[in-house]
Design a protein around this motif. Structure first.
Motif, PDB file in Angstrom:
ATOM      1  N   THR A 115       0.846  -1.189   0.000  1.00  0.00           N
ATOM      2  CA  THR A 115       0.000   0.000   0.000  1.00  0.00           C
ATOM      3  C   THR A 115       0.885   1.244   0.000  1.00  0.00           C
ATOM      4  O   THR A 115       2.011   1.229   0.492  1.00  0.00           O
ATOM      5  CB  THR A 115      -0.940   0.026   1.216  1.00  0.00           C
ATOM      6  OG1 THR A 115      -0.165  -0.121   2.410  1.00  0.00           O
ATOM      7  CG2 THR A 115      -1.949  -1.099   1.130  1.00  0.00           C
ATOM      8  N   PRO A 136       1.774   4.913   1.268  1.00  0.00           N
ATOM      9  CA  PRO A 136       1.494   5.755   2.443  1.00  0.00           C
ATOM     10  C   PRO A 136       0.832   7.069   2.051  1.00  0.00           C
ATOM     11  O   PRO A 136       1.068   7.603   0.963  1.00  0.00           O
ATOM     12  CB  PRO A 136       2.888   6.011   3.043  1.00  0.00           C
ATOM     13  CG  PRO A 136       3.795   5.004   2.423  1.00  0.00           C
ATOM     14  CD  PRO A 136       3.213   4.676   1.083  1.00  0.00           C
ATOM     15  N   GLU A 137       0.055   7.591   2.966  1.00  0.00           N
ATOM     16  CA  GLU A 137      -0.664   8.834   2.700  1.00  0.00           C
ATOM     17  C   GLU A 137       0.249  10.051   2.729  1.00  0.00           C
ATOM     18  O   GLU A 137      -0.121  11.099   2.194  1.00  0.00           O
ATOM     19  CB  GLU A 137      -1.787   9.019   3.729  1.00  0.00           C
ATOM     20  CG  GLU A 137      -2.878   7.968   3.656  1.00  0.00           C
ATOM     21  CD  GLU A 137      -3.978   8.232   4.664  1.00  0.00           C
ATOM     22  OE1 GLU A 137      -3.921   9.275   5.347  1.00  0.00           O
ATOM     23  OE2 GLU A 137      -4.906   7.407   4.754  1.00  0.00           O
ATOM     24  N   ALA A 154      -5.914  -2.757  -3.595  1.00  0.00           N
ATOM     25  CA  ALA A 154      -5.537  -1.914  -2.457  1.00  0.00           C
ATOM     26  C   ALA A 154      -4.384  -0.992  -2.831  1.00  0.00           C
ATOM     27  O   ALA A 154      -4.336   0.173  -2.395  1.00  0.00           O
ATOM     28  CB  ALA A 154      -5.164  -2.783  -1.262  1.00  0.00           C
ATOM     29  N   THR A 210      -5.943   1.807  -4.960  1.00  0.00           N
ATOM     30  CA  THR A 210      -6.764   2.708  -4.143  1.00  0.00           C
ATOM     31  C   THR A 210      -5.899   3.604  -3.273  1.00  0.00           C
ATOM     32  O   THR A 210      -6.114   4.822  -3.190  1.00  0.00           O
ATOM     33  CB  THR A 210      -7.725   1.893  -3.272  1.00  0.00           C
ATOM     34  OG1 THR A 210      -8.594   1.122  -4.114  1.00  0.00           O
ATOM     35  CG2 THR A 210      -8.570   2.797  -2.389  1.00  0.00           C
ATOM     36  N   SER A 211      -4.894   2.997  -2.614  1.00  0.00           N
ATOM     37  CA  SER A 211      -4.025   3.787  -1.737  1.00  0.00           C
ATOM     38  C   SER A 211      -3.189   4.781  -2.546  1.00  0.00           C
ATOM     39  O   SER A 211      -2.937   5.904  -2.097  1.00  0.00           O
ATOM     40  CB  SER A 211      -3.119   2.872  -0.909  1.00  0.00           C
ATOM     41  OG  SER A 211      -2.232   2.122  -1.732  1.00  0.00           O
ATOM     42  N   HIS A 231      -5.378   7.708  -3.431  1.00  0.00           N
ATOM     43  CA  HIS A 231      -5.644   8.505  -2.230  1.00  0.00           C
ATOM     44  C   HIS A 231      -4.439   9.375  -1.877  1.00  0.00           C
ATOM     45  O   HIS A 231      -4.590  10.519  -1.427  1.00  0.00           O
ATOM     46  CB  HIS A 231      -6.000   7.589  -1.067  1.00  0.00           C
ATOM     47  CG  HIS A 231      -6.441   8.307   0.163  1.00  0.00           C
ATOM     48  ND1 HIS A 231      -7.636   9.002   0.246  1.00  0.00           N
ATOM     49  CD2 HIS A 231      -5.846   8.455   1.366  1.00  0.00           C
ATOM     50  CE1 HIS A 231      -7.748   9.543   1.443  1.00  0.00           C
ATOM     51  NE2 HIS A 231      -6.674   9.228   2.150  1.00  0.00           N
ATOM     52  N   ALA A 232      -3.223   8.826  -2.089  1.00  0.00           N
ATOM     53  CA  ALA A 232      -1.999   9.556  -1.755  1.00  0.00           C
ATOM     54  C   ALA A 232      -1.581  10.534  -2.844  1.00  0.00           C
ATOM     55  O   ALA A 232      -0.671  11.338  -2.634  1.00  0.00           O
ATOM     56  CB  ALA A 232      -0.866   8.570  -1.497  1.00  0.00           C
TER      57      ALA A 232
END
Length: 197
Positions: A111, A113-114, A140, A143-144, A147-148
């Motif tokens: 994944t 990291p944000e 995943a 998606t991650s 998002h990041a």
């Protein structure tokens, strides 16, 4: 750049990849997280059971501790790369090294990291139907990454085996291997541009 090996240990496949990258002008560190141990009988082709046994004997905490020591003196923006188990190592280190200029994951995924800078180039490379990169994990990753705000790409390869970049294994697929390294070259070019600004 740091390149983490698979659960078979630091072998010719990683050392050859590092040499290829150095010939393209990159500085590459290839830490031996197993302190010289490699899977399988000497001279024999390792199998998955050998790798799992070796990884279990060394222990994940030791592996990650050695990886953290290996990156300690590297620039904060050093690119992270890994083969199979090495991608799991990336997953453990990346949140603490969010300024990595790029990340490439071979034969597994993680994944994102944000806390990374928007636009960080990230690649995952996996064989289609690879049990070590199941659809849920690939989803995943995507998606991650979205998002990041990563500049992320998932590259999949039909007909290839899990560790298709290793010429010593039955999984090897030379066409998929060539395509993978071409894509990695693009990622490294983009990462270099980011660090030069």
């Amino acid at each position: 750049m740091i390149l983490f090996h698979s659960m078979f240990g630091l072998r010719l496949v990683e050392l050859s990849a590092a040499r290829r990258l150095r010939e393209s002008g990159h500085r590459v560190v290839t830490p031996d997280l197993f302190a010289g141990a490699v899977a399988g009988e000497q001279g024999a082709t390792p199998v998955l059971e050998d790798g799992f046994a070796l990884m279990e004997r060394i222990g994940w905490d030791t592996i990650v501790t050695r990886a953290r020591a290996a990156v300690r003196d590297l620039p904060a923006d050093a690119v992270l790369g890994g083969f199979s188990m090495g991608v799991g190592v990336i997953g453990s280190l990346w949140p603490g090294r969010p300024r990595a200029a790029g990340v490439f994951c071979l034969h597994a995924t993680t994944t994102v990291p944000e806390n990374i800078p928007s636009g960080t180039p990230v690649q995952t490379h996996a064989a289609i139907d690879d049990p070590f990169a199941p659809p849920g994990q690939l989803a995943a990753f995507q998606t991650s990454a979205a998002h990041a705000g990563a500049d992320a790409t998932l590259h999949t390869y039909p007909g290839a085996g899990h560790f298709y970049t290793d010429p010593s294994l039955p999984d090897h697929d030379p066409t998929a291997t060539d395509r993978t390294w071409q894509h990695v070259d693009t990622l490294l070019h983009n990462a270099r541009q980011r660090t030069s600004h």
